[in-house]
Design a protein around this motif. Sequence first.
Motif, PDB file in Angstrom:
ATOM      1  N   PHE A  86       0.861  -1.180   0.000  1.00 51.07           N
ATOM      2  CA  PHE A  86       0.000   0.000   0.000  1.00 51.07           C
ATOM      3  C   PHE A  86       0.901   1.235   0.000  1.00 51.07           C
ATOM      4  O   PHE A  86       1.453   1.611   1.042  1.00 51.07           O
ATOM      5  CB  PHE A  86      -0.924  -0.031   1.222  1.00 51.07           C
ATOM      6  CG  PHE A  86      -1.705  -1.321   1.317  1.00 51.07           C
ATOM      7  CD1 PHE A  86      -2.928  -1.457   0.675  1.00 51.07           C
ATOM      8  CD2 PHE A  86      -1.184  -2.434   1.988  1.00 51.07           C
ATOM      9  CE1 PHE A  86      -3.633  -2.659   0.726  1.00 51.07           C
ATOM     10  CE2 PHE A  86      -1.880  -3.634   2.045  1.00 51.07           C
ATOM     11  CZ  PHE A  86      -3.106  -3.749   1.401  1.00 51.07           C
TER      12      PHE A  86
ATOM     13  N   ASP B  14       1.712   5.184  -0.456  1.00 55.04           N
ATOM     14  CA  ASP B  14       1.020   6.458  -0.264  1.00 55.04           C
ATOM     15  C   ASP B  14       2.006   7.418   0.395  1.00 55.04           C
ATOM     16  O   ASP B  14       2.613   7.075   1.415  1.00 55.04           O
ATOM     17  CB  ASP B  14      -0.202   6.233   0.628  1.00 55.04           C
ATOM     18  CG  ASP B  14      -1.160   7.417   0.652  1.00 55.04           C
ATOM     19  OD1 ASP B  14      -0.831   8.489   0.118  1.00 55.04           O
ATOM     20  OD2 ASP B  14      -2.260   7.257   1.226  1.00 55.04           O
TER      21      ASP B  14
ATOM     22  N   LEU C  50       3.361  -6.517   9.810  1.00 56.32           N
ATOM     23  CA  LEU C  50       3.133  -5.406   8.889  1.00 56.32           C
ATOM     24  C   LEU C  50       4.262  -4.412   9.081  1.00 56.32           C
ATOM     25  O   LEU C  50       4.658  -4.121  10.210  1.00 56.32           O
ATOM     26  CB  LEU C  50       1.800  -4.717   9.197  1.00 56.32           C
ATOM     27  CG  LEU C  50       0.548  -5.408   8.660  1.00 56.32           C
ATOM     28  CD1 LEU C  50      -0.628  -5.197   9.592  1.00 56.32           C
ATOM     29  CD2 LEU C  50       0.205  -4.853   7.281  1.00 56.32           C
TER      30      LEU C  50
ATOM     31  N   TRP D  52       8.639   1.365  10.219  1.00 58.59           N
ATOM     32  CA  TRP D  52       7.749   1.346  11.400  1.00 58.59           C
ATOM     33  C   TRP D  52       7.043  -0.011  11.322  1.00 58.59           C
ATOM     34  O   TRP D  52       6.352  -0.279  10.343  1.00 58.59           O
ATOM     35  CB  TRP D  52       6.746   2.482  11.285  1.00 58.59           C
ATOM     36  CG  TRP D  52       6.053   2.985  12.518  1.00 58.59           C
ATOM     37  CD1 TRP D  52       6.295   4.162  13.160  1.00 58.59           C
ATOM     38  CD2 TRP D  52       4.951   2.372  13.232  1.00 58.59           C
ATOM     39  NE1 TRP D  52       5.437   4.312  14.230  1.00 58.59           N
ATOM     40  CE2 TRP D  52       4.602   3.238  14.305  1.00 58.59           C
ATOM     41  CE3 TRP D  52       4.252   1.166  13.099  1.00 58.59           C
ATOM     42  CZ2 TRP D  52       3.580   2.947  15.219  1.00 58.59           C
ATOM     43  CZ3 TRP D  52       3.239   0.874  14.009  1.00 58.59           C
ATOM     44  CH2 TRP D  52       2.900   1.755  15.047  1.00 58.59           C
TER      45      TRP D  52
ATOM     46  N   LEU E 296      -1.441   6.774   7.554  1.00 60.06           N
ATOM     47  CA  LEU E 296      -2.491   6.165   6.738  1.00 60.06           C
ATOM     48  C   LEU E 296      -1.956   6.035   5.318  1.00 60.06           C
ATOM     49  O   LEU E 296      -1.440   7.016   4.757  1.00 60.06           O
ATOM     50  CB  LEU E 296      -3.752   7.042   6.740  1.00 60.06           C
ATOM     51  CG  LEU E 296      -4.498   7.134   8.076  1.00 60.06           C
ATOM     52  CD1 LEU E 296      -5.483   8.306   8.040  1.00 60.06           C
ATOM     53  CD2 LEU E 296      -5.242   5.837   8.372  1.00 60.06           C
ATOM     54  N   PHE E 297      -2.086   4.843   4.734  1.00 61.46           N
ATOM     55  CA  PHE E 297      -1.507   4.551   3.422  1.00 61.46           C
ATOM     56  C   PHE E 297      -2.586   3.902   2.570  1.00 61.46           C
ATOM     57  O   PHE E 297      -2.870   2.712   2.708  1.00 61.46           O
ATOM     58  CB  PHE E 297      -0.281   3.641   3.587  1.00 61.46           C
ATOM     59  CG  PHE E 297       0.728   4.209   4.559  1.00 61.46           C
ATOM     60  CD1 PHE E 297       1.717   5.079   4.120  1.00 61.46           C
ATOM     61  CD2 PHE E 297       0.647   3.923   5.921  1.00 61.46           C
ATOM     62  CE1 PHE E 297       2.620   5.646   5.015  1.00 61.46           C
ATOM     63  CE2 PHE E 297       1.540   4.483   6.823  1.00 61.46           C
ATOM     64  CZ  PHE E 297       2.532   5.339   6.374  1.00 61.46           C
ATOM     65  N   ALA E 298      -3.208   4.700   1.707  1.00 62.80           N
ATOM     66  CA  ALA E 298      -4.343   4.234   0.898  1.00 62.80           C
ATOM     67  C   ALA E 298      -3.846   3.815  -0.474  1.00 62.80           C
ATOM     68  O   ALA E 298      -3.129   4.565  -1.142  1.00 62.80           O
ATOM     69  CB  ALA E 298      -5.372   5.356   0.765  1.00 62.80           C
TER      70      ALA E 298
ATOM     71  N   GLY F 235      -7.369  -1.066  -0.169  1.00 61.22           N
ATOM     72  CA  GLY F 235      -7.040  -1.010   1.247  1.00 61.22           C
ATOM     73  C   GLY F 235      -6.512   0.331   1.725  1.00 61.22           C
ATOM     74  O   GLY F 235      -6.015   1.147   0.941  1.00 61.22           O
TER      75      GLY F 235
ATOM     76  N   ALA G 205      -3.895   1.104   4.847  1.00 64.14           N
ATOM     77  CA  ALA G 205      -3.098   0.612   5.979  1.00 64.14           C
ATOM     78  C   ALA G 205      -2.973   1.732   7.001  1.00 64.14           C
ATOM     79  O   ALA G 205      -2.744   2.887   6.643  1.00 64.14           O
ATOM     80  CB  ALA G 205      -1.721   0.164   5.499  1.00 64.14           C
TER      81      ALA G 205
ATOM     82  N   SER H 268      -1.121   2.700  10.717  1.00 64.61           N
ATOM     83  CA  SER H 268      -0.222   2.400  11.847  1.00 64.61           C
ATOM     84  C   SER H 268      -0.721   3.179  13.052  1.00 64.61           C
ATOM     85  O   SER H 268      -1.162   4.329  12.911  1.00 64.61           O
ATOM     86  CB  SER H 268       1.225   2.766  11.503  1.00 64.61           C
ATOM     87  OG  SER H 268       1.322   4.119  11.088  1.00 64.61           O
TER      88      SER H 268
ATOM     89  N   LEU I 196      -0.562  -2.452  13.436  1.00 60.87           N
ATOM     90  CA  LEU I 196      -0.827  -1.999  12.069  1.00 60.87           C
ATOM     91  C   LEU I 196      -2.018  -2.780  11.563  1.00 60.87           C
ATOM     92  O   LEU I 196      -2.111  -3.997  11.766  1.00 60.87           O
ATOM     93  CB  LEU I 196       0.378  -2.270  11.170  1.00 60.87           C
ATOM     94  CG  LEU I 196       1.531  -1.266  11.249  1.00 60.87           C
ATOM     95  CD1 LEU I 196       2.863  -1.953  11.035  1.00 60.87           C
ATOM     96  CD2 LEU I 196       1.346  -0.179  10.209  1.00 60.87           C
TER      97      LEU I 196
ATOM     98  N   VAL J 270      -4.610  -3.205   8.069  1.00 63.73           N
ATOM     99  CA  VAL J 270      -5.074  -2.875   6.725  1.00 63.73           C
ATOM    100  C   VAL J 270      -6.585  -3.022   6.718  1.00 63.73           C
ATOM    101  O   VAL J 270      -7.108  -4.116   6.983  1.00 63.73           O
ATOM    102  CB  VAL J 270      -4.466  -3.791   5.643  1.00 63.73           C
ATOM    103  CG1 VAL J 270      -5.035  -3.433   4.276  1.00 63.73           C
ATOM    104  CG2 VAL J 270      -2.946  -3.698   5.634  1.00 63.73           C
TER     105      VAL J 270
ATOM    106  N   PHE K  38     -10.051  -2.921   4.533  1.00 66.95           N
ATOM    107  CA  PHE K  38     -10.497  -3.081   3.148  1.00 66.95           C
ATOM    108  C   PHE K  38     -11.869  -2.432   2.952  1.00 66.95           C
ATOM    109  O   PHE K  38     -12.726  -2.505   3.841  1.00 66.95           O
ATOM    110  CB  PHE K  38     -10.551  -4.564   2.777  1.00 66.95           C
ATOM    111  CG  PHE K  38      -9.203  -5.216   2.816  1.00 66.95           C
ATOM    112  CD1 PHE K  38      -8.276  -4.984   1.810  1.00 66.95           C
ATOM    113  CD2 PHE K  38      -8.846  -6.052   3.868  1.00 66.95           C
ATOM    114  CE1 PHE K  38      -7.012  -5.565   1.856  1.00 66.95           C
ATOM    115  CE2 PHE K  38      -7.587  -6.638   3.926  1.00 66.95           C
ATOM    116  CZ  PHE K  38      -6.667  -6.394   2.913  1.00 66.95           C
TER     117      PHE K  38
ATOM    118  N   TRP L 282      -6.924  -6.883   7.994  1.00 67.28           N
ATOM    119  CA  TRP L 282      -5.741  -7.764   8.130  1.00 67.28           C
ATOM    120  C   TRP L 282      -4.850  -7.035   9.123  1.00 67.28           C
ATOM    121  O   TRP L 282      -4.418  -5.917   8.845  1.00 67.28           O
ATOM    122  CB  TRP L 282      -5.070  -7.905   6.771  1.00 67.28           C
ATOM    123  CG  TRP L 282      -4.154  -9.072   6.525  1.00 67.28           C
ATOM    124  CD1 TRP L 282      -4.421 -10.157   5.736  1.00 67.28           C
ATOM    125  CD2 TRP L 282      -2.803  -9.269   7.000  1.00 67.28           C
ATOM    126  NE1 TRP L 282      -3.334 -11.010   5.701  1.00 67.28           N
ATOM    127  CE2 TRP L 282      -2.331 -10.493   6.472  1.00 67.28           C
ATOM    128  CE3 TRP L 282      -1.948  -8.541   7.844  1.00 67.28           C
ATOM    129  CZ2 TRP L 282      -1.057 -11.007   6.732  1.00 67.28           C
ATOM    130  CZ3 TRP L 282      -0.676  -9.053   8.118  1.00 67.28           C
ATOM    131  CH2 TRP L 282      -0.242 -10.270   7.567  1.00 67.28           C
TER     132      TRP L 282
ATOM    133  N   VAL M  57      -1.916  -6.952  12.631  1.00 65.93           N
ATOM    134  CA  VAL M  57      -0.982  -7.523  13.607  1.00 65.93           C
ATOM    135  C   VAL M  57      -0.785  -6.500  14.726  1.00 65.93           C
ATOM    136  O   VAL M  57      -0.559  -5.312  14.469  1.00 65.93           O
ATOM    137  CB  VAL M  57       0.374  -7.899  12.967  1.00 65.93           C
ATOM    138  CG1 VAL M  57       1.370  -8.322  14.039  1.00 65.93           C
ATOM    139  CG2 VAL M  57       0.192  -9.044  11.964  1.00 65.93           C
TER     140      VAL M  57
END
Lengths: 158, 158
Positions: free
Chosen positions: A78, A80, A113, A128, B77-79, B83, B85, B87, B113, B115, B117, B128, B130
């Motif tokens: 992912f 971004d 992750l 991270w 935030l990682f779009a 998804g 993600a 952290s 972290l 993800v 969906f 998803w 951990v």
Amino acid sequence: MSATADVRKQRLVRFIRRVWDEGDVEAADAWLAATYRIHHDPGDPWDGMTLDRAAFRDRVRQSRAAFPDQRFDIQGLFADGEGVAMSWLWAATHAGDLPAFPASGRTIRMSGLTVYFFDAADRLTGHWQVIDRLGVYRQLRQACAGAPPGGGSPASPD
Amino acid sequence: MSATADVRKQRLVRFIRRVWDEGDVEAADAWLAATYRIHHDPGDPWDGMTLDRAAFRDRVRQSRAAFPDQRFDIQGLFADGEGVAMSWLWAATHAGDLPAFPASGRTIRMSGLTVYFFDAADRLTGHWQVIDRLGVYRQLRQACAGAPPGGGSPASPD
């Protein structure tokens, strides 16, 4: 997906294969910025540290020593902004000794992750990360349950 | 950043605040698809399950019961694709009983972290994840070290 995101994902996949899976630590420089910061990685001996390239190579060598055939199975990427988040499964043979857990020859499985950060030249500047360390601990304890040292009946975190 | 990515990030931040932080479980439907799948969440009681909205509300209620003042501090935030993600850091007062760990009143800290969906209507379809469960276990063990039940001297995963 932007060209930058695409380049970073491809570079990251090759980095994981070559350096972490195959253990070609000398090749790592091709992917690394001058320094690599471990922003967050609870339970990792290098958590919070900033590593130069030599220290990074040492980290990979030490991390792989007990699990020389380790393989990452990348589940998702992912991209971004400055980061690429990677979800992953991992498996390896417990072939070398760890503190309190002598080599058992068992297959250990793990997941985690990791957000990898990149600079403008698409080089890695740090990560991270959170790993399922409790799951690994339980597997190692079970794998080494018949081993002579340690003894006693350890209380369970289950 | 695409409009879709922006919308999803904003929706996700509001969902975390309202449902997980503030505990307004009745409001969760506004963010959820008809079913929510927990694709991967090692150590979570709902790992691998597909929940309808009522089951999702139960999960939030049960997860928050021991930590009613919990707060997520979103780090990134990682779009990308389907998804986003995320952290995160987390802190809460251990105000309710957990199995083997009676309420201690101590502050517990955690990180992870996730993800998330989304479907085409920007509703959540699953995650998803951990979490650093080993770190939480160590804090709870320390917090409850003086507590009467349990006894013995548990072996350490340190």
